[in-house]
Motif scaffolding. Structure first.
Motif, PDB file in Angstrom:
ATOM      1  N   TRP A  32       4.483   2.541  -2.364  1.00 31.44           N
ATOM      2  CA  TRP A  32       5.511   2.068  -3.292  1.00 31.44           C
ATOM      3  C   TRP A  32       5.642   0.547  -3.199  1.00 31.44           C
ATOM      4  CZ3 TRP A  32      10.353  -0.337  -2.592  1.00 31.44           C
ATOM      5  CH2 TRP A  32      11.117  -0.431  -3.772  1.00 31.44           C
ATOM      6  N   ARG A  33       5.905  -0.078  -4.346  1.00 31.54           N
ATOM      7  CA  ARG A  33       6.135  -1.516  -4.430  1.00 31.54           C
ATOM      8  C   ARG A  33       7.457  -1.760  -5.155  1.00 31.54           C
ATOM      9  NH1 ARG A  33       0.922  -0.095  -4.403  1.00 31.54           N
ATOM     10  NH2 ARG A  33      -0.732  -1.622  -3.939  1.00 31.54           N
ATOM     11  N   PRO A  34       8.259  -2.730  -4.696  1.00 34.99           N
ATOM     12  CA  PRO A  34       9.546  -2.980  -5.362  1.00 34.99           C
ATOM     13  C   PRO A  34       9.393  -3.576  -6.755  1.00 34.99           C
ATOM     14  CG  PRO A  34       9.159  -4.565  -3.589  1.00 34.99           C
ATOM     15  CD  PRO A  34       8.101  -3.521  -3.472  1.00 34.99           C
ATOM     16  N   ASP A  35       8.274  -4.245  -7.023  1.00 36.57           N
ATOM     17  CA  ASP A  35       8.033  -4.789  -8.358  1.00 36.57           C
ATOM     18  C   ASP A  35       7.476  -3.669  -9.244  1.00 36.57           C
ATOM     19  OD1 ASP A  35       6.061  -6.030 -10.448  1.00 36.57           O
ATOM     20  OD2 ASP A  35       7.427  -7.656  -9.896  1.00 36.57           O
ATOM     21  N   ALA A  36       8.233  -3.306 -10.283  1.00 37.73           N
ATOM     22  CA  ALA A  36       7.872  -2.157 -11.110  1.00 37.73           C
ATOM     23  C   ALA A  36       6.532  -2.342 -11.808  1.00 37.73           C
ATOM     24  CB  ALA A  36       8.969  -1.887 -12.142  1.00 37.73           C
ATOM     25  N   ASP A  37       6.264  -3.550 -12.289  1.00 36.73           N
ATOM     26  CA  ASP A  37       4.999  -3.804 -12.985  1.00 36.73           C
ATOM     27  C   ASP A  37       3.818  -3.704 -12.014  1.00 36.73           C
ATOM     28  OD1 ASP A  37       6.323  -4.181 -15.383  1.00 36.73           O
ATOM     29  OD2 ASP A  37       6.430  -6.365 -15.145  1.00 36.73           O
ATOM     30  N   GLU A  38       4.004  -4.227 -10.811  1.00 41.19           N
ATOM     31  CA  GLU A  38       2.938  -4.162  -9.803  1.00 41.19           C
ATOM     32  C   GLU A  38       2.662  -2.713  -9.405  1.00 41.19           C
ATOM     33  OE1 GLU A  38       2.050  -5.697  -5.240  1.00 41.19           O
ATOM     34  OE2 GLU A  38       3.714  -6.565  -6.388  1.00 41.19           O
ATOM     35  N   LEU A  39       3.732  -1.925  -9.255  1.00 40.59           N
ATOM     36  CA  LEU A  39       3.568  -0.510  -8.910  1.00 40.59           C
ATOM     37  C   LEU A  39       2.821   0.231 -10.011  1.00 40.59           C
ATOM     38  CD1 LEU A  39       4.139   2.017  -7.224  1.00 40.59           C
ATOM     39  CD2 LEU A  39       6.384   2.142  -8.322  1.00 40.59           C
ATOM     40  N   ARG A  67      11.135   4.222  -5.403  1.00 37.83           N
ATOM     41  CA  ARG A  67      11.237   4.273  -3.948  1.00 37.83           C
ATOM     42  C   ARG A  67      11.853   5.616  -3.614  1.00 37.83           C
ATOM     43  NH1 ARG A  67      15.122   4.283  -0.297  1.00 37.83           N
ATOM     44  NH2 ARG A  67      14.913   3.173   1.687  1.00 37.83           N
TER      45      ARG A  67
END
Length: 326
Positions: A32-39, A67
Protein backbone atom coordinates in the motif's frame (compact mmCIF):
# COMPACT_ATOMS: atom_id res chain seq x y z
CA UNK A 1 8.25 -6.02 -9.11
CA UNK A 2 9.16 -9.70 -9.17
CA UNK A 3 7.41 -11.93 -11.75
CA UNK A 4 7.09 -15.69 -11.22
CA UNK A 5 5.36 -18.08 -13.63
CA UNK A 6 4.44 -21.77 -13.58
CA UNK A 7 3.05 -24.19 -16.13
CA UNK A 8 0.49 -26.78 -15.09
CA UNK A 9 2.21 -29.84 -13.59
CA UNK A 10 1.02 -33.21 -14.88
CA UNK A 11 -2.08 -34.73 -13.30
CA UNK A 12 -1.38 -37.48 -10.79
CA UNK A 13 -4.50 -39.54 -11.39
CA UNK A 14 -5.83 -38.83 -14.88
CA UNK A 15 -8.37 -41.46 -15.92
CA UNK A 16 -10.08 -39.55 -18.75
CA UNK A 17 -8.20 -37.40 -21.24
CA UNK A 18 -8.85 -33.68 -20.82
CA UNK A 19 -10.29 -31.68 -23.73
CA UNK A 20 -9.80 -28.32 -21.99
CA UNK A 21 -6.97 -25.89 -22.58
CA UNK A 22 -5.19 -24.71 -19.42
CA UNK A 23 -6.51 -21.52 -17.85
CA UNK A 24 -3.70 -19.00 -17.31
CA UNK A 25 -4.36 -16.79 -14.28
CA UNK A 26 -2.34 -14.12 -12.53
CA UNK A 27 -2.31 -12.28 -9.22
CA UNK A 28 -0.66 -9.12 -7.94
CA UNK A 29 0.92 -8.88 -4.48
CA UNK A 30 1.28 -5.20 -3.65
CA UNK A 31 2.42 -2.76 -0.98
CA UNK A 32 0.00 0.00 0.00
CA UNK A 33 1.07 3.58 -0.75
CA UNK A 34 -0.47 6.72 0.79
CA UNK A 35 -0.41 8.50 -2.58
CA UNK A 36 -3.54 7.27 -4.39
CA UNK A 37 -2.16 7.87 -7.88
CA UNK A 38 1.09 6.05 -7.07
CA UNK A 39 -0.85 3.10 -5.62
CA UNK A 40 -3.13 2.85 -8.66
CA UNK A 41 -0.10 3.02 -10.96
CA UNK A 42 1.64 0.19 -9.09
CA UNK A 43 -1.43 -2.02 -9.26
CA UNK A 44 -1.95 -1.24 -12.91
CA UNK A 45 1.70 -2.09 -13.62
CA UNK A 46 1.19 -5.45 -11.94
CA UNK A 47 -1.93 -6.17 -13.97
CA UNK A 48 -0.11 -5.12 -17.15
CA UNK A 49 2.76 -7.46 -16.36
CA UNK A 50 0.44 -10.42 -15.70
CA UNK A 51 -1.43 -9.71 -18.94
CA UNK A 52 1.87 -9.56 -20.83
CA UNK A 53 2.60 -13.06 -19.49
CA UNK A 54 -0.67 -14.26 -21.01
CA UNK A 55 -2.95 -14.25 -17.97
CA UNK A 56 -6.61 -14.15 -18.98
CA UNK A 57 -7.72 -13.25 -15.45
CA UNK A 58 -5.81 -11.25 -12.83
CA UNK A 59 -6.65 -11.11 -9.12
CA UNK A 60 -5.85 -8.39 -6.55
CA UNK A 61 -5.63 -8.35 -2.70
CA UNK A 62 -8.31 -7.45 -0.17
CA UNK A 63 -9.56 -3.84 0.09
CA UNK A 64 -7.31 -3.15 -2.87
CA UNK A 65 -7.11 0.66 -2.83
CA UNK A 66 -7.27 1.35 0.92
CA UNK A 67 -4.77 1.21 3.72
CA UNK A 68 -6.01 -1.73 5.77
CA UNK A 69 -8.34 0.07 8.19
CA UNK A 70 -9.08 -2.58 10.80
CA UNK A 71 -5.75 -2.65 12.64
CA UNK A 72 -7.59 -0.21 14.95
CA UNK A 73 -11.28 -0.29 15.96
CA UNK A 74 -13.58 1.83 13.82
CA UNK A 75 -14.68 5.21 15.10
CA UNK A 76 -18.04 6.96 14.99
CA UNK A 77 -18.22 6.90 11.18
CA UNK A 78 -16.20 3.94 9.84
CA UNK A 79 -18.23 3.91 6.64
CA UNK A 80 -16.63 7.23 5.63
CA UNK A 81 -13.87 5.11 4.05
CA UNK A 82 -16.32 3.16 1.90
CA UNK A 83 -16.97 3.71 -1.80
CA UNK A 84 -19.87 3.10 -4.13
CA UNK A 85 -19.78 -0.09 -6.13
CA UNK A 86 -21.01 1.38 -9.42
CA UNK A 87 -18.64 4.04 -10.67
CA UNK A 88 -16.32 3.79 -7.67
CA UNK A 89 -12.54 3.96 -7.87
CA UNK A 90 -12.00 0.23 -7.51
CA UNK A 91 -14.44 -0.85 -10.20
CA UNK A 92 -13.08 1.89 -12.46
CA UNK A 93 -9.48 0.70 -12.01
CA UNK A 94 -10.47 -2.92 -12.72
CA UNK A 95 -12.63 -2.01 -15.72
CA UNK A 96 -9.98 0.21 -17.33
CA UNK A 97 -7.34 -2.52 -17.02
CA UNK A 98 -9.74 -5.22 -18.23
CA UNK A 99 -10.65 -3.26 -21.35
CA UNK A 100 -7.03 -2.35 -22.07
CA UNK A 101 -5.93 -5.99 -22.16
CA UNK A 102 -9.14 -7.86 -23.02
CA UNK A 103 -8.95 -9.85 -19.77
CA UNK A 104 -10.93 -10.42 -16.57
CA UNK A 105 -9.81 -8.35 -13.57
CA UNK A 106 -10.78 -9.02 -9.97
CA UNK A 107 -10.49 -6.57 -7.06
CA UNK A 108 -11.82 -5.95 -3.55
CA UNK A 109 -13.37 -2.88 -1.98
CA UNK A 110 -15.02 -1.44 1.10
CA UNK A 111 -18.54 -1.14 -0.34
CA UNK A 112 -20.74 1.70 0.86
CA UNK A 113 -24.02 0.42 2.31
CA UNK A 114 -25.83 3.12 4.30
CA UNK A 115 -27.53 1.97 7.48
CA UNK A 116 -27.92 2.81 11.16
CA UNK A 117 -24.79 0.86 12.15
CA UNK A 118 -22.55 3.00 9.94
CA UNK A 119 -20.88 -0.10 8.46
CA UNK A 120 -20.38 -1.29 4.88
CA UNK A 121 -19.50 -4.55 3.14
CA UNK A 122 -16.15 -6.10 2.28
CA UNK A 123 -16.85 -6.97 -1.34
CA UNK A 124 -14.99 -8.90 -4.04
CA UNK A 125 -15.75 -8.09 -7.67
CA UNK A 126 -14.93 -9.44 -11.13
CA UNK A 127 -14.96 -7.31 -14.29
CA UNK A 128 -15.05 -8.85 -17.77
CA UNK A 129 -12.92 -7.88 -20.81
CA UNK A 130 -15.54 -5.33 -21.88
CA UNK A 131 -15.35 -3.63 -18.49
CA UNK A 132 -18.69 -4.97 -17.23
CA UNK A 133 -19.16 -5.99 -13.60
CA UNK A 134 -20.03 -9.70 -13.87
CA UNK A 135 -19.58 -10.95 -10.29
CA UNK A 136 -19.86 -9.60 -6.76
CA UNK A 137 -19.56 -11.48 -3.47
CA UNK A 138 -19.63 -10.00 0.03
CA UNK A 139 -17.36 -11.39 2.73
CA UNK A 140 -19.32 -13.68 5.05
CA UNK A 141 -17.06 -14.31 8.04
CA UNK A 142 -15.75 -11.22 9.84
CA UNK A 143 -12.73 -11.31 12.19
CA UNK A 144 -13.09 -9.70 15.60
CA UNK A 145 -9.70 -10.01 17.32
CA UNK A 146 -6.67 -7.79 17.97
CA UNK A 147 -5.30 -6.10 14.86
CA UNK A 148 -8.22 -7.27 12.73
CA UNK A 149 -11.21 -5.38 14.19
CA UNK A 150 -13.25 -5.86 11.04
CA UNK A 151 -16.56 -6.16 12.86
CA UNK A 152 -16.26 -2.41 13.52
CA UNK A 153 -16.12 -1.72 9.76
CA UNK A 154 -17.92 -4.49 7.89
CA UNK A 155 -21.27 -6.18 8.06
CA UNK A 156 -21.28 -9.90 7.33
CA UNK A 157 -22.49 -10.82 3.88
CA UNK A 158 -26.07 -12.05 3.54
CA UNK A 159 -27.23 -15.60 4.25
CA UNK A 160 -29.25 -15.54 1.00
CA UNK A 161 -27.17 -17.06 -1.83
CA UNK A 162 -24.02 -16.84 0.30
CA UNK A 163 -21.77 -18.92 -2.00
CA UNK A 164 -22.45 -17.77 -5.57
CA UNK A 165 -20.56 -19.57 -8.33
CA UNK A 166 -19.99 -17.60 -11.54
CA UNK A 167 -19.21 -18.86 -15.05
CA UNK A 168 -18.84 -15.63 -17.07
CA UNK A 169 -18.64 -15.94 -20.83
CA UNK A 170 -15.05 -16.19 -21.99
CA UNK A 171 -13.46 -17.18 -18.68
CA UNK A 172 -13.73 -20.93 -19.22
CA UNK A 173 -14.04 -21.73 -15.52
CA UNK A 174 -16.57 -21.80 -12.68
CA UNK A 175 -15.31 -19.41 -10.02
CA UNK A 176 -16.15 -18.36 -6.46
CA UNK A 177 -15.03 -15.09 -4.82
CA UNK A 178 -14.92 -15.39 -1.02
CA UNK A 179 -12.60 -13.12 1.00
CA UNK A 180 -9.73 -13.56 3.49
CA UNK A 181 -11.22 -14.80 6.82
CA UNK A 182 -13.57 -17.00 4.79
CA UNK A 183 -10.50 -19.02 3.78
CA UNK A 184 -10.16 -20.56 7.26
CA UNK A 185 -13.58 -22.24 7.18
CA UNK A 186 -13.84 -25.70 5.57
CA UNK A 187 -17.58 -25.13 5.22
CA UNK A 188 -16.90 -22.32 2.75
CA UNK A 189 -14.75 -24.39 0.41
CA UNK A 190 -17.13 -27.34 0.63
CA UNK A 191 -20.18 -25.17 -0.10
CA UNK A 192 -18.54 -23.66 -3.16
CA UNK A 193 -17.42 -27.08 -4.34
CA UNK A 194 -20.95 -28.46 -4.04
CA UNK A 195 -22.07 -25.45 -6.10
CA UNK A 196 -19.73 -26.58 -8.87
CA UNK A 197 -16.84 -24.14 -8.39
CA UNK A 198 -13.47 -25.18 -9.79
CA UNK A 199 -11.49 -22.20 -8.58
CA UNK A 200 -11.73 -20.03 -5.46
CA UNK A 201 -10.08 -16.63 -5.18
CA UNK A 202 -9.44 -15.25 -1.70
CA UNK A 203 -8.38 -11.58 -1.74
CA UNK A 204 -6.43 -11.36 1.49
CA UNK A 205 -4.92 -8.94 4.01
CA UNK A 206 -3.13 -10.95 6.68
CA UNK A 207 0.09 -10.56 8.60
CA UNK A 208 1.46 -10.19 12.09
CA UNK A 209 -0.40 -10.59 15.39
CA UNK A 210 0.01 -7.34 17.36
CA UNK A 211 -0.50 -8.98 20.76
CA UNK A 212 1.81 -11.91 19.94
CA UNK A 213 4.46 -10.51 17.58
CA UNK A 214 6.60 -13.66 17.74
CA UNK A 215 3.74 -15.87 16.53
CA UNK A 216 4.09 -16.35 12.77
CA UNK A 217 0.73 -17.55 11.46
CA UNK A 218 1.87 -17.76 7.83
CA UNK A 219 2.46 -21.55 7.79
CA UNK A 220 -0.94 -22.23 9.38
CA UNK A 221 -2.66 -19.85 6.97
CA UNK A 222 -1.21 -21.56 3.92
CA UNK A 223 -1.73 -25.07 5.25
CA UNK A 224 -5.42 -24.59 5.96
CA UNK A 225 -6.17 -23.05 2.56
CA UNK A 226 -4.29 -25.77 0.69
CA UNK A 227 -6.00 -28.42 2.82
CA UNK A 228 -9.44 -26.98 2.13
CA UNK A 229 -8.60 -27.13 -1.58
CA UNK A 230 -7.63 -30.78 -1.25
CA UNK A 231 -10.72 -31.83 0.69
CA UNK A 232 -13.08 -30.04 -1.70
CA UNK A 233 -11.23 -30.51 -5.00
CA UNK A 234 -10.47 -26.84 -5.68
CA UNK A 235 -7.78 -24.61 -7.13
CA UNK A 236 -6.99 -21.78 -4.69
CA UNK A 237 -5.74 -18.33 -5.74
CA UNK A 238 -4.67 -16.20 -2.78
CA UNK A 239 -3.36 -12.63 -3.35
CA UNK A 240 -2.07 -11.01 -0.15
CA UNK A 241 -0.31 -7.68 0.42
CA UNK A 242 3.11 -6.86 1.93
CA UNK A 243 4.48 -4.13 4.17
CA UNK A 244 3.78 -2.32 7.43
CA UNK A 245 0.39 -0.66 7.87
CA UNK A 246 -0.12 0.58 11.38
CA UNK A 247 0.00 -2.26 13.91
CA UNK A 248 0.05 -5.04 11.29
CA UNK A 249 2.92 -6.10 9.04
CA UNK A 250 1.53 -8.07 6.10
CA UNK A 251 3.50 -11.18 5.20
CA UNK A 252 2.78 -11.52 1.49
CA UNK A 253 3.44 -15.15 0.50
CA UNK A 254 0.61 -15.06 -2.05
CA UNK A 255 0.20 -18.40 -3.79
CA UNK A 256 -1.77 -20.56 -6.18
CA UNK A 257 -2.45 -24.23 -5.34
CA UNK A 258 -4.16 -27.14 -7.07
CA UNK A 259 -6.59 -29.84 -5.85
CA UNK A 260 -3.70 -32.23 -5.22
CA UNK A 261 -2.30 -29.76 -2.67
CA UNK A 262 0.62 -28.63 -4.81
CA UNK A 263 1.63 -25.00 -4.48
CA UNK A 264 2.17 -24.08 -8.12
CA UNK A 265 3.78 -20.70 -7.54
CA UNK A 266 4.41 -18.53 -4.46
CA UNK A 267 5.51 -14.96 -3.78
CA UNK A 268 8.06 -13.91 -1.12
CA UNK A 269 7.05 -12.49 2.24
CA UNK A 270 8.35 -8.96 1.78
CA UNK A 271 8.43 -8.09 -1.91
CA UNK A 272 5.85 -7.00 -4.44
CA UNK A 273 5.28 -9.71 -7.00
CA UNK A 274 3.22 -10.92 -9.92
CA UNK A 275 2.37 -14.62 -10.05
CA UNK A 276 1.14 -16.35 -13.20
CA UNK A 277 0.16 -20.02 -13.41
CA UNK A 278 -1.55 -22.39 -15.81
CA UNK A 279 -4.43 -24.37 -14.29
CA UNK A 280 -5.41 -27.76 -15.69
CA UNK A 281 -8.98 -27.51 -14.46
CA UNK A 282 -9.85 -31.15 -15.12
CA UNK A 283 -7.48 -32.07 -12.31
CA UNK A 284 -10.44 -31.29 -10.04
CA UNK A 285 -12.37 -34.13 -11.72
CA UNK A 286 -9.34 -36.44 -11.66
CA UNK A 287 -8.79 -35.98 -7.93
CA UNK A 288 -12.45 -36.34 -6.96
CA UNK A 289 -12.75 -39.52 -9.03
CA UNK A 290 -9.90 -41.06 -7.05
CA UNK A 291 -10.84 -39.59 -3.65
CA UNK A 292 -14.63 -39.07 -3.96
CA UNK A 293 -15.16 -36.84 -0.93
CA UNK A 294 -18.33 -35.23 -2.26
CA UNK A 295 -19.89 -38.55 -3.22
CA UNK A 296 -19.25 -40.27 0.12
CA UNK A 297 -20.41 -37.45 2.41
CA UNK A 298 -22.85 -38.13 5.30
CA UNK A 299 -24.97 -34.96 5.51
CA UNK A 300 -27.47 -36.85 7.66
CA UNK A 301 -24.84 -36.77 10.45
CA UNK A 302 -23.87 -33.08 10.23
CA UNK A 303 -26.77 -31.56 12.21
CA UNK A 304 -24.47 -29.91 14.73
CA UNK A 305 -22.78 -27.90 11.98
CA UNK A 306 -26.03 -26.10 11.15
CA UNK A 307 -27.11 -25.32 14.71
CA UNK A 308 -26.97 -21.63 15.68
CA UNK A 309 -23.68 -20.46 17.19
CA UNK A 310 -23.81 -20.55 20.98
CA UNK A 311 -21.67 -17.64 22.24
CA UNK A 312 -21.54 -19.27 25.67
CA UNK A 313 -19.79 -22.33 24.20
CA UNK A 314 -17.41 -20.89 21.58
CA UNK A 315 -15.04 -23.88 21.84
CA UNK A 316 -17.73 -26.54 21.85
CA UNK A 317 -19.58 -28.41 24.57
CA UNK A 318 -17.65 -29.07 27.76
CA UNK A 319 -15.23 -26.15 27.41
CA UNK A 320 -15.32 -23.01 29.55
CA UNK A 321 -15.99 -19.75 27.73
CA UNK A 322 -13.07 -17.30 27.64
CA UNK A 323 -12.64 -13.92 25.98
CA UNK A 324 -11.41 -13.29 22.45
CA UNK A 325 -8.02 -11.53 22.40
CA UNK A 326 -8.59 -7.82 21.73
Amino acid sequence: MLTLTATAPPPLSRSTESQRAPLRVGLVQHRWRPDADELAAALRAGIDRAAAEGATAVFLPEITLLRYPADQPGGDDPGALAEDLAGGLTVTLAADAARAHGIFVHASLYEKAPGPDGLGFNTAILVDPAGNLVARTRKLHIPISAGYYEDTYFRPGPAVDPYPVYAPDGLGARIGLPTCWDEWFPEVARSYSLGGAELLVFPTAIGSEPVFPDFDTRPLWQQVIVANGISSGLFMVVPNRVGDEGSVTFYGSSFISDPYGRVLVQAPRDEEAVLVADLDLDQRRDWLELFPFLLTRRPDTYRRLTEPVDPQRPYGAGHRRTAVVK
